[in-house]
Write an enzyme that holds these catalytic residues in place. Sequence first.
Site, PDB file in Angstrom:
ATOM      1  N   PRO A   2      -0.277   8.593   9.418  1.00 18.61           N
ATOM      2  CG  PRO A   2       1.466   7.942  10.800  1.00 18.61           C
ATOM      3  CD  PRO A   2       0.436   7.389   9.871  1.00 18.61           C
ATOM      4  CD  GLU A   3      -2.386  13.741   5.595  1.00 18.50           C
ATOM      5  OE1 GLU A   3      -1.861  14.455   4.727  1.00 18.50           O
ATOM      6  OE2 GLU A   3      -3.605  13.660   5.759  1.00 18.50           O
ATOM      7  CE  LYS A  61       1.840  11.574   3.583  1.00 21.28           C
ATOM      8  NZ  LYS A  61       0.574  10.867   3.274  1.00 21.28           N
ATOM      9  NE  ARG A 309      -7.041   8.902  -1.188  1.00 15.38           N
ATOM     10  CZ  ARG A 309      -5.769   9.278  -1.231  1.00 15.38           C
ATOM     11  NH1 ARG A 309      -5.136   9.598  -0.112  1.00 15.38           N
ATOM     12  NH2 ARG A 309      -5.112   9.340  -2.369  1.00 15.38           N
TER      13      ARG A 309
END
Length: 326
Positions: A2-3, A61, A309
Amino acid sequence: MPELPEVEVVRRGLASWVRGRTITGVRILDPRSVRRHAAGPEDLAGNLEGAVVTDVVRRGKFLWLPLVEESAVTGPGNDDGVPHLALMAHLGMSGQLLMEDSSLPDEKHLKVRFTLSPATDAAGTPMPSELRFVDQRIFGGVFLTDLVPTPDGEPGGLSETGLPLVAAEAAHIARDPLDPAFSFDDFYRRLRARRTGIKRALLDQGLISGVGNIYADESLWAARMHFARATDTMRRADALRLVEAVRDVMTRALAAGGTSFDSLYVNVNGASGYFARSLNAYGREGEPCPRCAELGLSTLIRRDSFMNRSSYSCPVCQPKPRNGRW
């Protein structure tokens, strides 16, 4: 994972469901999900039972539920009515906070069940009686944390009450661009003091919080900026354009319920986000750049390796800088 928009969707949902309700029961089905509570599962449950949730707060977050003793709400007591403790929820890679009726079957990966006092919504409809923490990969968890005053005297994060208190574990996290107390001047001063690439800076939670890999790529595409653009030579106008792009991307993601690429992320009602359908750069390697396509150009989105990434960008809209910092 989740961002920020996903966590904010959860915060808003929880605020309407749990504020003012008493935690009447706690059942820990998997001790691994409370491993961050050093005193152990029994201590966690004992401290939570009888506590009233006063708010749901988010910084970056990080998400927490401030708590007070029930006596502070129902009548005279020793509690001053100001929350000193909070239930921190770390969602990790796959954590979910779901409101469910007790009659519904347990989710396959249910880890902790919180039973709440009865409540009804504005229409008089009974609210679900359970808050469930579900976590498939068990990287997240729940634990108790102290609340401490914010250094600037501003609210600890986005919330309903706006108290100047922040969870101790989140005190080192910078404010995010959706926070009304976010200071662009402070951000720009600290940004220029760094000698790094702009995407690395965006992912630095001590500088600006809540921006993950997806929204960093989308914001950089919107601002027409390459991820290796040097921060120490960035002009104020360019930095402002980028922050505005971050705000715009996150606001649109909030309206869509966040991004969702699989079944791991759902909001408090179990509904998935849909912003993934509107992404312009992230995950679109080899596909046409939407902005270039509008100009009649056949430019394909490029993928570069970045910090173990990937970064996605347009080679025309976001050209590589001559003195980039990789």
